[in-house]
Design a protein around this motif. Structure first.
Motif, PDB file in Angstrom:
ATOM      1  N   SER A  67       0.912  -1.081   0.065  1.00  8.97           N
ATOM      2  CA  SER A  67       0.006   0.115  -0.023  1.00  8.97           C
ATOM      3  C   SER A  67       0.915   1.299   0.092  1.00  8.97           C
ATOM      4  CB  SER A  67      -0.920  -0.040   1.137  1.00  8.97           C
ATOM      5  OG  SER A  67      -0.134  -0.144   2.264  1.00  8.97           O
ATOM      6  N   GLY A  68       2.183   1.201   0.333  1.00  9.79           N
ATOM      7  CA  GLY A  68       3.021   2.174   0.200  1.00  9.79           C
ATOM      8  C   GLY A  68       3.398   2.822   1.550  1.00  9.79           C
ATOM      9  N   ASN A  69       4.546   3.226   1.749  1.00  8.88           N
ATOM     10  CA  ASN A  69       4.755   3.969   3.218  1.00  8.88           C
ATOM     11  C   ASN A  69       4.116   5.239   3.353  1.00  8.88           C
ATOM     12  OD1 ASN A  69       7.122   1.534   3.108  1.00  8.88           O
ATOM     13  ND2 ASN A  69       7.184   2.338   5.261  1.00  8.88           N
ATOM     14  N   LYS A  70       3.919   5.674   4.299  1.00  7.36           N
ATOM     15  CA  LYS A  70       3.366   6.636   4.358  1.00  7.36           C
ATOM     16  C   LYS A  70       3.840   7.527   5.814  1.00  7.36           C
ATOM     17  CE  LYS A  70      -1.045   5.246   6.477  1.00  7.36           C
ATOM     18  NZ  LYS A  70      -2.696   5.306   6.611  1.00  7.36           N
ATOM     19  N   PHE A  71       3.954   8.819   5.753  1.00  6.28           N
ATOM     20  CA  PHE A  71       4.141   9.484   7.064  1.00  6.28           C
ATOM     21  C   PHE A  71       3.575  10.720   6.946  1.00  6.28           C
ATOM     22  CE2 PHE A  71       7.214  12.272   9.392  1.00  6.28           C
ATOM     23  CZ  PHE A  71       7.104  11.631  10.448  1.00  6.28           C
ATOM     24  N   GLY A  72       2.871  10.989   8.171  1.00  8.88           N
ATOM     25  CA  GLY A  72       1.841  12.165   8.097  1.00  8.88           C
ATOM     26  C   GLY A  72       0.834  12.034   7.065  1.00  8.88           C
TER      27      GLY A  72
END
Length: 687
Positions: free
Chosen positions: A463-468
């Protein structure tokens, strides 16, 4: 009931294992986890996560009438075998995969074989707590030792060697005199005597600066040192490579990136140019303009301006990088500083320096042992080995078959040659830069023989790394690396955030940000889409149960499918492991000796603990200093440590530290001095 939990570390991909008695509370914050449940003590499992995908109290594993139940208590939700659950209960079976944030945990039922014991004293948690941080927490049951890699870089020749012996640690080739150098009685001390070194009769050389490793990181550090004002006769580089990019070029070629192809790096990350200007894109545009290829030149400049939103990410051609490094090597006098040497051991000396024992023997020559004394040392040894996935390694150890099951960083041209001749099925394990280049090579092979099929295995959809609010782009389960990420870690908010964080917070941030993946490029993305449409490329999700050999000699992969109960069986002619390299410093004989002898602290990623200027402070010896760079510092003050940019950043910070320290010959590279040095670089004049 006791159950076994296994997972791969989200940052390092290293295997982790824990056996514990139910009930088990899972979360990221100890105070929020229950201590008792129905008068039973609860075993707390702490999972670190910077983006709060792991809730403070995320879920509970417990037993009801002999059945293992998982109850999700989070706002983020969990999934079991890909089935999302939120605020619900689900029965678990052996082999089920529980997804919590970035952690994919496999469940198995087990019995403890030995009484519980504590490894390392607790830092800020009770003795029953598991924190995924072996340096700063207590662990009730020691984790199973990681399987050793079967593929090493020979420390004498730097050649890639396959090993099929089980439970054999990487070691140096057997030499009859190996045990006598360095002399055990001399190097047993924490601080060795200079007179004792001379008494051995081996040559002793004295120098100010020593770069140990001789690869890309050493080259960048020495280049920065030379630009800062240090003369070449005060620098020594110990290396077994003819070129500083030797191992890197070999790995690129093995993973289907020959010198004429583009590598994974940005335009302004230039190992030959500490200023990053002009970058590779501008240089390539300049050359193409004068070659009459104006359209191509404008295309490179557009890529740098619009990447990665409106254009593919610009990456330089490998040959251009190597040629520019050759030019810079000649400019700074690299060959005058390099000594051929396989490094044996490092010790502090009684007079405030470091003694490096090394062999200057060029195989197959007579032993030529020497000592090097230096006041300032830089360690950048690179990746010590190549890691196969456990099931693939077990297959190779059991069958001795190193041709059908290979790693993407091993030489494996025979795979494509046979597929072009006979056709067949290829299984790919792992996504990223190596996987993308394998797909590029498969596209060429299918033009010769279209009877080639590819099955790509993954544990779960991406799903893809996310940050904020930021999230990485994913297409057909391939995650793209936005180059604004490493650029941001160079001088932006992300770099400041990581540098100011404590070791545990750094681990959380790195987990949320994710590691390097692969640059978006049109050709291999089109290959993926075409393969999916035509049916010769498929992506399967599931947990690999085992890998075996079929009666006709093919490789059989058994997976527990996400789509239905039971085992799915995939028969293939070849399997290529594209999962990566080992970065554990304890896998490197030299670093393991250093860590063991001086009891060096490791960070939560089990890498060398360095300060913000990349000094290994535990190795300080009076005014003498030792610095480190590259992947062996992962988890420190900088995120993409094994990139060109990361090596340059580490060199810049350590040289600044030396300038503050008033190390001999070192000046700050700033203001007018920086401009003068850049003009000398532009004119190809010696610093």
């Amino acid at each position: 009931m006791e159950i076994q939990l296994t997972w791969n570390d989200p940052v390092t991909s290293e295997p982790q294992q824990q056996i514990a008695r139910l009930p088990i509370a899972i979360g990221r914050d100890q105070p929020f986890l229950p201590a008792m449940l129905d008068d039973q003590p609860v075993f707390p499992l702490l999972l670190l996560n910077a983006d709060h995908e792991v809730s403070r109290y995320h879920g509970l594993l417990f037993e009801v009438e002999g059945q293992v139940i998982y109850e999700d208590r989070s706002t983020n939700g969990s999934s079991v075998n890909g089935q999302s659950i939120s605020r619900d209960r689900l029965r678990l079976y052996p082999g089920d995969r529980l997804q919590i944030g970035a952690y994919l945990i496999t469940i198995a039922f087990a019995r403890l074989a030995a009484p519980t014991q504590v490894i390392n004293p607790p830092l800020a948690a009770p003795q029953s707590t598991i924190i995924i941080n072996p340096q700063e927490a207590s662990i009730p049951v020691p984790p199973a030792p990681a399987r050793l890699s079967t593929i090493i870089f020979n420390p004498e020749t730097d050649r890639i060697e396959s090993r099929v012996e089980s439970n054999v640690a990487p070691s140096r080739p057997t030499v009859t005199t190996r045990n006598v150098f360095p002399p055990a009685d001399v190097f047993a001390a924490d601080r060795v005597s200079i007179s004792a070194l001379h008494a051995t009769g081996y040559p002793v050389e004295e120098i100010d600066y020593a770069a140990l490793g001789g690869g890309m990181g050493s080259f960048v550090w020495v280049d920065t040192l030379r630009v800062s004002g240090v003369k070449p006769d005060r620098i020594a580089v110990l290396s077994i490579q003819k070129k500083p990019y030797g191992r890197y070029a070999t790995l690129l070629n093995n993973c289907q990136i020959p010198r004429y192809k583009r590598i994974r790096s940005g335009s302004d990350s230039c190992p030959d140019n500490i200023w990053g200007f002009p970058g590779y894109a501008l240089r390539e545009a300049w050359r193409d303009t004068f070659s009459g290829r104006v359209g191509a030149a404008l295309g490179y400049l557009w890529q740098v301006f619009a990447e990665p939103v409106a254009a593919d990410t610009y990456t330089p051609i490998a040959d251009n990088v190597f040629k520019s490094m050759d030019r810079e090597a000649e400019r700074i006098g690299w060959d005058r500083m390099v000594r051929y040497g396989s490094i044996r051991s490092i010790r502090k000396t009684e007079d405030g320096r470091y003694a490096i024992a090394y062999s200057a023997t060029r195989p197959p020559g007579a032993p030529d042992y020497r000592f090097l004394l230096a006041k300032y040392v830089h360690l950048c040894t690179g990746y010590p080995a190549i890691k196969l996935l456990d099931d693939l390694q077990e297959y190779r150890e059991r069958t001795g078959d190193t041709k059908s099951v290979v790693h993407g960083y091993e030489p494996h041209d025979h795979v494509f040659e046979q597929l072009e001749r006979k056709g067949g099925t290829l299984v790919i394990r792992g996504f990223g830069i190596v996987g993308s280049q394998i797909m590029d090579r498969i596209a060429k092979a299918r033009k010769v023989n279209p009877r080639i099929a590819v099955v790509h295995l993954s544990r779960s959809p991406r799903s893809g790394n996310k940050f904020g609010r930021a999230k990485r782009k994913v297409e057909n389960h391939w995650e793209f690396q936005p180059f604004n990420w490493p650029k941001g870690t160079w001088g932006g908010d992300m770099r400041s955030m990581l540098e100011a964080a404590d070791p545990l917070r750094r681990r959380e941030l790195l987990t949320a940000w994710g590691g390097t993946t692969t640059a978006s490029r049109g050709p291999w993305r089109r290959t993926i889409k075409q393969g999916l449409q035509e049916g010769w490329y498929t992506i399967k999700f599931g947990q690999v149960d085992k890998v075996d050999r079929s009666p006709d000699g093919k490789v059989m992969t058994y997976i527990r499918s996400r789509d239905y109960d039971g085992i799915d069986k995939i028969e293939a002619d070849f399997v290529i492991d594209c999962t990566g390299l080992i970065s554990d410093p304890k896998e490197h004989p030299l670093l393991n000796d250093l860590i063991t002898h001086y009891n060096l602290d490791l960070n939560p990623q089990k890498r060398l603990n360095v300060a913000n200027d990349f000094e290994i402070q535990q190795m300080r010896n009076d005014r003498a200093k030792m610095y480190a760079a590259g992947v062996i510092t992962l988890g420190g003050p900088y995120a993409p440590v094994d990139t060109f940019l990361g090596l340059q950043y580490a060199a810049h910070r350590s040289i600044e530290s030396l300038a503050r320290h008033r190390a001999p010959g070192v000046h700050y590279i700033e203001g007018l001095n920086s401009i003068v040095q850049w003009l000398r670089w532009l004119g190809n004049q010696s610093p």
